[in-house]
Motif scaffolding. Structure first.
Motif, PDB file in Angstrom:
ATOM      1  N   PRO A  22      -9.256   3.698  -0.819  1.00 16.01           N
ATOM      2  CA  PRO A  22      -9.724   4.030   0.571  1.00 16.01           C
ATOM      3  C   PRO A  22      -9.007   2.777   1.322  1.00 16.01           C
ATOM      4  N   VAL A  23      -9.116   1.784   0.762  1.00 14.73           N
ATOM      5  CA  VAL A  23      -8.565   0.633   1.607  1.00 14.73           C
ATOM      6  C   VAL A  23      -7.018   0.823   1.808  1.00 14.73           C
ATOM      7  N   ALA A  24      -6.103   1.288   0.859  1.00 17.95           N
ATOM      8  CA  ALA A  24      -4.797   1.534   0.675  1.00 17.95           C
ATOM      9  C   ALA A  24      -4.586   2.686   1.651  1.00 17.95           C
ATOM     10  N   ALA A  25      -5.372   3.875   1.643  1.00 16.84           N
ATOM     11  CA  ALA A  25      -5.207   4.802   2.629  1.00 16.84           C
ATOM     12  C   ALA A  25      -5.416   4.616   4.073  1.00 16.84           C
ATOM     13  N   TYR A  26      -6.523   3.733   4.194  1.00 13.05           N
ATOM     14  CA  TYR A  26      -6.698   3.269   5.750  1.00 13.05           C
ATOM     15  C   TYR A  26      -5.620   2.173   6.112  1.00 13.05           C
ATOM     16  N   GLY A  27      -5.166   1.525   5.208  1.00  8.40           N
ATOM     17  CA  GLY A  27      -4.267   0.349   5.385  1.00  8.40           C
ATOM     18  C   GLY A  27      -4.870  -1.016   5.047  1.00  8.40           C
ATOM     19  N   LEU A  28      -4.056  -1.813   4.555  1.00 10.70           N
ATOM     20  CA  LEU A  28      -4.772  -3.114   4.059  1.00 10.70           C
ATOM     21  C   LEU A  28      -5.188  -3.879   4.951  1.00 10.70           C
ATOM     22  N   ARG A  29      -4.178  -4.225   5.782  1.00 13.16           N
ATOM     23  CA  ARG A  29      -4.673  -5.087   7.149  1.00 13.16           C
ATOM     24  C   ARG A  29      -5.524  -4.438   7.951  1.00 13.16           C
ATOM     25  N   ALA A  30      -5.458  -3.495   8.457  1.00 14.55           N
ATOM     26  CA  ALA A  30      -6.237  -2.634   9.188  1.00 14.55           C
ATOM     27  C   ALA A  30      -7.877  -2.572   8.691  1.00 14.55           C
ATOM     28  N   ALA A  31      -7.992  -2.492   7.283  1.00 12.10           N
ATOM     29  CA  ALA A  31      -9.210  -2.531   6.634  1.00 12.10           C
ATOM     30  C   ALA A  31      -9.807  -3.948   6.611  1.00 12.10           C
ATOM     31  N   ALA A  32      -8.918  -5.151   6.623  1.00 15.59           N
ATOM     32  CA  ALA A  32      -9.442  -6.284   6.674  1.00 15.59           C
ATOM     33  C   ALA A  32     -10.053  -6.497   8.002  1.00 15.59           C
ATOM     34  N   LYS A  33      -9.190  -6.329   8.957  1.00 11.65           N
ATOM     35  CA  LYS A  33      -9.730  -6.460  10.605  1.00 11.65           C
ATOM     36  C   LYS A  33     -10.851  -5.610  10.763  1.00 11.65           C
ATOM     37  N   LEU A  34     -11.071  -4.498  10.205  1.00 10.15           N
ATOM     38  CA  LEU A  34     -12.128  -3.690  10.567  1.00 10.15           C
ATOM     39  C   LEU A  34     -13.449  -4.208   9.945  1.00 10.15           C
ATOM     40  N   VAL A  35     -13.451  -4.673   8.763  1.00  7.76           N
ATOM     41  CA  VAL A  35     -14.766  -5.277   8.263  1.00  7.76           C
ATOM     42  C   VAL A  35     -15.071  -6.605   8.985  1.00  7.76           C
ATOM     43  N   ARG A  36     -13.997  -7.346   9.035  1.00  4.07           N
ATOM     44  CA  ARG A  36     -14.134  -8.555   9.648  1.00  4.07           C
ATOM     45  C   ARG A  36     -14.698  -8.574  10.869  1.00  4.07           C
ATOM     46  N   ASP A  37     -14.169  -7.802  11.893  1.00  3.02           N
ATOM     47  CA  ASP A  37     -14.748  -7.551  13.289  1.00  3.02           C
ATOM     48  C   ASP A  37     -16.152  -7.071  13.413  1.00  3.02           C
ATOM     49  N   ALA A  38     -16.351  -6.225  12.150  1.00  2.00           N
ATOM     50  CA  ALA A  38     -17.806  -6.024  12.294  1.00  2.00           C
ATOM     51  C   ALA A  38     -18.710  -6.924  11.561  1.00  2.00           C
ATOM     52  N   GLY A  39     -18.169  -8.013  11.214  1.00  2.00           N
ATOM     53  CA  GLY A  39     -18.974  -9.127  10.579  1.00  2.00           C
ATOM     54  C   GLY A  39     -19.541  -8.782   9.335  1.00  2.00           C
TER      55      GLY A  39
ATOM     56  N   ALA B 233      -7.510 -11.163  -1.693  1.00  2.00           N
ATOM     57  CA  ALA B 233      -7.446 -12.260  -0.883  1.00  2.00           C
ATOM     58  C   ALA B 233      -7.300 -11.745   0.686  1.00  2.00           C
ATOM     59  N   GLU B 234      -6.592 -10.798   0.901  1.00  2.00           N
ATOM     60  CA  GLU B 234      -6.234 -10.343   2.130  1.00  2.00           C
ATOM     61  C   GLU B 234      -7.645  -9.859   2.772  1.00  2.00           C
ATOM     62  N   LEU B 235      -8.490  -9.299   1.873  1.00  2.00           N
ATOM     63  CA  LEU B 235      -9.949  -8.707   2.424  1.00  2.00           C
ATOM     64  C   LEU B 235     -10.823  -9.681   2.682  1.00  2.00           C
ATOM     65  N   GLY B 236     -10.504 -11.109   2.138  1.00  2.00           N
ATOM     66  CA  GLY B 236     -11.578 -11.851   2.141  1.00  2.00           C
ATOM     67  C   GLY B 236     -12.624 -11.954   1.098  1.00  2.00           C
ATOM     68  N   THR B 237     -12.663 -11.288   0.043  1.00  2.00           N
ATOM     69  CA  THR B 237     -13.470 -11.401  -1.049  1.00  2.00           C
ATOM     70  C   THR B 237     -12.895 -12.178  -2.308  1.00  2.00           C
TER      71      THR B 237
END
Length: 265
Positions: free
Chosen positions: A29-46, A81-85
């Motif tokens: 699902p991360v790949a389908a949404y886009g790696l950088r977009a997914a990282a930003k989505l979860v990061r912005d949500a805290g 690493a990009e997702l921050g885990t």
């Protein structure tokens, strides 16, 4: 994966509304949404990304297949690493077609981890070997017990390679208490996951993980054992269940949080 019917934005909104501070993500699902977009989505949500699932499938014998598996795992490490885990879960892989050699397959896993662990460490990512129930040994994971996972992990520094404690896969093992204590003493509990064991198992077996409280697993016992071993990290609920996936996702998410509070703490 528990609520794979939800989009990533729906999942993030649902988690924040329920006060859940983190999420374990799967690569697809991360790949389908886009790696950088997914990282930003979860990061912005805290939200913290607790783990990324999955790397592994490291048992191939043929050189080209082995090289492809290593490349895919390096990609998974980069994604983590990009997702921050700091944790990539490894499902190690089953027997190659036509081979009954369990010991050789496990040794190839060790050889692959020897190549991957330094690469992951350079990127701040740990590898977490997940033992799967023995019914998966032939086709998905030749690492079936916590003791086997720890023997593999023990060849490497604990801050590079550890294990996953998953109740669905380990509830039956009469040596699991000693394994949890050893994993804690060595600093190798890198992830703790919950799912219940319900019977009868469905056709195909894979999507048979029960909602917490519906089956045989003593979650409070596992929680106490893991915490006594020194683990203070996040707890994930990971359910593969066709019945849950057929339901409205936000309702399943809320139910899962309630079941965790009722049965696991």
């Amino acid at each position: 994966m528990t609520v794979r019917q939800l989009s990533l934005p729906e999942l993030v909104d649902g988690l924040t509304a329920l006060g859940v501070p983190g999420v374990g993500l799967w690569r697809e699902p991360v790949a389908a949404y886009g790696l950088r977009a997914a990282a930003k989505l979860v990061r912005d949500a805290g939200l913290a990304v607790t783990t990324l699932c999955r790397g592994g499938f490291l048992t191939a014998e043929r050189p080209a297949e082995r090289a492809a598996a290593l490349d895919d795992n390096r990609a998974a490490i980069d994604e983590a690493a990009e997702l921050g885990t700091d944790t990539l879960v490894l499902v190690s892989g089953g027997l190659p077609a036509g081979s009954p050699d369990l010991f050789g397959a496990r040794e190839r896993i060790a050889e692959a981890i020897a190549e991957l662990a330094p690469y992951a460490a350079e990127r701040g990512v740990r590898l977490a070997i997940e033992p799967l129930h023995p019914m998966y040994a032939a086709d998905r994971c030749v690492v079936s017990t916590l003791a086997q996972a720890l023997e593999l992990a023990g060849r490497f520094p604990a801050d590079q390679v550890g294990v996953v404690i998953d109740t669905y896969h380990l509830w039956w093992d009469d040596q699991v208490a000693a394994g949890i204590a050893r994993a804690g003493a060595e600093g190798r509990i890198h992830s703790f996951q919950l799912a219940d064991w319900t019977t009868p198992l469905p056709a195909g077996v894979l999507n048979g993980r029960g909602q917490l409280g519906d089956g045989a697993v003593d979650f409070r016992w596992f929680d106490a054992a893991v915490r006594a071993a020194g683990y203070t990290g996040p707890v994930e609920v990971e359910l593969f269940n066709d019945g849950l996936w057929a339901r409205e996702g936000l309702g399943v998410l809320a139910e899962t949080v309630d079941r965790y509070r009722t049965h696991a703490r």
